[in-house]
Design a protein around this motif. Structure first.
Motif, short mmCIF file in Angstrom:
data_model
loop_
_atom_site.label_atom_id
_atom_site.label_comp_id
_atom_site.label_asym_id
_atom_site.label_seq_id
_atom_site.Cartn_x
_atom_site.Cartn_y
_atom_site.Cartn_z
N LYS A 71 0.84 -1.21 0.00
CA LYS A 71 0.00 0.00 0.00
C LYS A 71 0.87 1.26 0.00
CE LYS A 71 -3.98 -1.91 -0.08
NZ LYS A 71 -4.64 -1.90 -1.37
N LEU A 72 1.91 1.27 0.84
CA LEU A 72 2.78 2.46 0.92
C LEU A 72 3.44 2.74 -0.42
CD1 LEU A 72 4.54 1.98 4.41
CD2 LEU A 72 2.55 3.39 3.86
N LYS A 73 3.85 1.67 -1.10
CA LYS A 73 4.49 1.83 -2.42
C LYS A 73 3.53 2.44 -3.43
CE LYS A 73 8.36 -1.32 -2.66
NZ LYS A 73 8.71 -2.74 -2.85
N GLU A 74 2.24 2.10 -3.28
CA GLU A 74 1.21 2.66 -4.18
C GLU A 74 0.87 4.10 -3.81
OE1 GLU A 74 -2.15 0.07 -3.79
OE2 GLU A 74 -1.14 -1.66 -4.68
N GLY A 75 1.53 4.63 -2.76
CA GLY A 75 1.26 6.00 -2.33
C GLY A 75 0.06 6.09 -1.40
N LYS A 76 -0.41 4.95 -0.92
CA LYS A 76 -1.56 4.94 -0.02
C LYS A 76 -1.07 4.95 1.43
CE LYS A 76 -4.31 3.18 -3.62
NZ LYS A 76 -4.47 2.03 -4.51
N ASP A 77 -1.91 5.48 2.32
CA ASP A 77 -1.54 5.56 3.73
C ASP A 77 -2.09 4.36 4.49
OD1 ASP A 77 -0.54 7.98 2.92
OD2 ASP A 77 -2.20 9.16 3.72
N VAL A 78 -1.33 3.89 5.46
CA VAL A 78 -1.74 2.70 6.22
C VAL A 78 -1.70 2.99 7.72
CG1 VAL A 78 -1.27 0.27 6.68
CG2 VAL A 78 -0.78 1.21 4.43
N ILE A 79 -2.78 2.61 8.40
CA ILE A 79 -2.84 2.73 9.86
C ILE A 79 -2.53 1.38 10.50
CG2 ILE A 79 -4.39 3.06 11.84
CD1 ILE A 79 -5.80 5.15 10.54
N LEU A 80 -1.62 1.38 11.44
CA LEU A 80 -1.42 0.20 12.29
C LEU A 80 -1.95 0.53 13.67
CD1 LEU A 80 2.34 -0.79 11.70
CD2 LEU A 80 0.35 -1.26 10.27
N GLU A 81 -2.89 -0.29 14.15
CA GLU A 81 -3.40 -0.09 15.50
C GLU A 81 -2.71 -1.14 16.37
OE1 GLU A 81 -7.76 -0.42 15.74
OE2 GLU A 81 -7.36 -0.95 17.84
N ILE A 82 -1.63 -0.74 17.03
CA ILE A 82 -0.81 -1.73 17.76
C ILE A 82 -0.42 -1.19 19.14
CG2 ILE A 82 0.11 -2.90 15.73
CD1 ILE A 82 2.52 -1.12 15.79
N ASP A 83 0.10 -2.09 19.99
CA ASP A 83 0.44 -1.67 21.35
C ASP A 83 1.81 -0.97 21.39
OD1 ASP A 83 2.32 -3.65 21.24
OD2 ASP A 83 1.32 -4.99 22.65
N ILE A 84 2.15 -0.46 22.57
CA ILE A 84 3.36 0.37 22.65
C ILE A 84 4.64 -0.42 22.35
CG2 ILE A 84 2.36 2.13 24.19
CD1 ILE A 84 3.76 0.73 26.54
N GLN A 85 4.65 -1.72 22.69
CA GLN A 85 5.84 -2.52 22.37
C GLN A 85 5.96 -2.68 20.85
OE1 GLN A 85 3.74 -3.45 24.86
NE2 GLN A 85 5.09 -3.31 26.65
N GLY A 86 4.84 -2.97 20.18
CA GLY A 86 4.83 -3.10 18.72
C GLY A 86 5.26 -1.79 18.07
N ALA A 87 4.74 -0.68 18.60
CA ALA A 87 5.08 0.63 18.04
C ALA A 87 6.58 0.90 18.13
CB ALA A 87 4.29 1.72 18.76
N ALA A 88 7.17 0.50 19.26
CA ALA A 88 8.61 0.71 19.43
C ALA A 88 9.40 -0.09 18.40
CB ALA A 88 9.02 0.33 20.86
#
Lengths: 202, 202
Positions: free
Chosen positions: A91-108
């Motif tokens: 998706k990012l390569k296609e220029g589209k935006d992606v949301i990840l809904e993840i916990d603080i460990q995943g985010a790190a």
């Protein structure tokens, strides 16, 4: 990664309303997708493979870990959870935006691999209000509520490592703020250098 | 300065539509004010003191320069132009946001004193489109149009020192983007540390 779309990482304590917020946002904004997590935990009644989660067995999940196919993953109470890389990168390569809904460990973990990501923390207006929301959900007993509030406090401290904090006191206002973060980030000079050079015509 | 409101600096080439954009925005957003520049140039027909400019004489202006009462100032064709500090500081202290619509030299001066400011560059979709807009305005002759386009190109290069670039191809969309920048900046973690600590309750 130096992709064209925005990677937006959304975290926040359990019960704060992340899911409702992200789902409302996707309806407002074009070219925005929510990444679906993979897990080895069995589907609950009503959960659909590829909608709520991508369900897979332990062997399959561990194989993908070894192949580096997750942006982030964790083992919680003997079940694996993770974000498959392929969908996000595509998706990012296609220029589209992606949301990840993840916990603080995943985010790190994601922050290490994607420093260009946009990190948004959703906070409750108060811990008392968060307690009310968890009670109203009706899925937790007293002990579990207290546990969730204890981790909420710890998670709130991790918010200092995020770029933005949105206090979810009113759903519509919070959606507008999250939308604003995405529209504003799309306007960052650092993300538009080619466009500016094109206008200058050099 | 470590004020509570946001200082938003808006620059962009002549004819790009900065004024229209900022005026439309102020109607959309609460607690947002446009700073009024001071000048020693005589008022044109229809211009009102305290609305279009704060008009003052040269002696008065030079006195204020010496007293450090301008956030930025410049002398252009024998006339002084500048941003009086008092109004801006007062609003920011009240937690209100202030827009400065100033040129790239002024913006560079402000950046030195207010590194926490938000710097937004308004760009035309193309130099050809900018030429059309200047012609349509009907206030410039051929020579003056060419001069404006030459400086537009130079100003566009300065946009790399700004935080955001908004391409003004459609007024409504551009207003939404500028509004988003302000709402997003208000959500920056770096601007909300006290609020987060208050929620944690430490």
């Amino acid at each position: 990664m130096s992709e064209k779309g925005l990677l937006i990482v959304v975290s926040g304590p359990s019960g704060v309303g992340k899911g409702t917020l992200c789902n409302a946002l996707v309806k407002n904004i074009d070219n925005l997708f929510i990444s679906i997590s993979a897990t080895t935990r069995p589907p609950r009644t009503g959960e659909v493979n590829g909608v709520n989660y991508i369900f897979m067995n332990q062997e399959n999940f561990e194989e993908k870990i070894e192949e580096g196919q997750f942006l982030e993953w964790a083992k919680v109470y003997n079940n694996y959870y993770g974000t498959p890389k392929e969908f996000v990168i595509e998706k990012l390569k296609e220029g589209k935006d992606v949301i990840l809904e993840i916990d603080i460990q995943g985010a790190a973990q994601v922050k290490k691999n994607c420093p260009n990501g946009v990190f948004v923390f959703i906070a409750p207006p108060s811990l008392e209000e968060l307690r009310k929301r968890i009670i109203n959900r009706g899925t937790d007993n007293e002990e579990s509520i207290n546990l969730r509030l204890k981790s909420a406090k710890e998670e709130m401290r991790a918010s200092f490592d995020y770029d933005y904090v949105i206090i979810n006191d009113d759903l519509d206002k919070a959606v507008l703020k999250l939308q604003s973060v995405i529209l504003a980030e799309r306007c960052k000079v650092s993300r538009n250098k080619d466009k500016i050079l094109e206008i200058i015509g050099d």
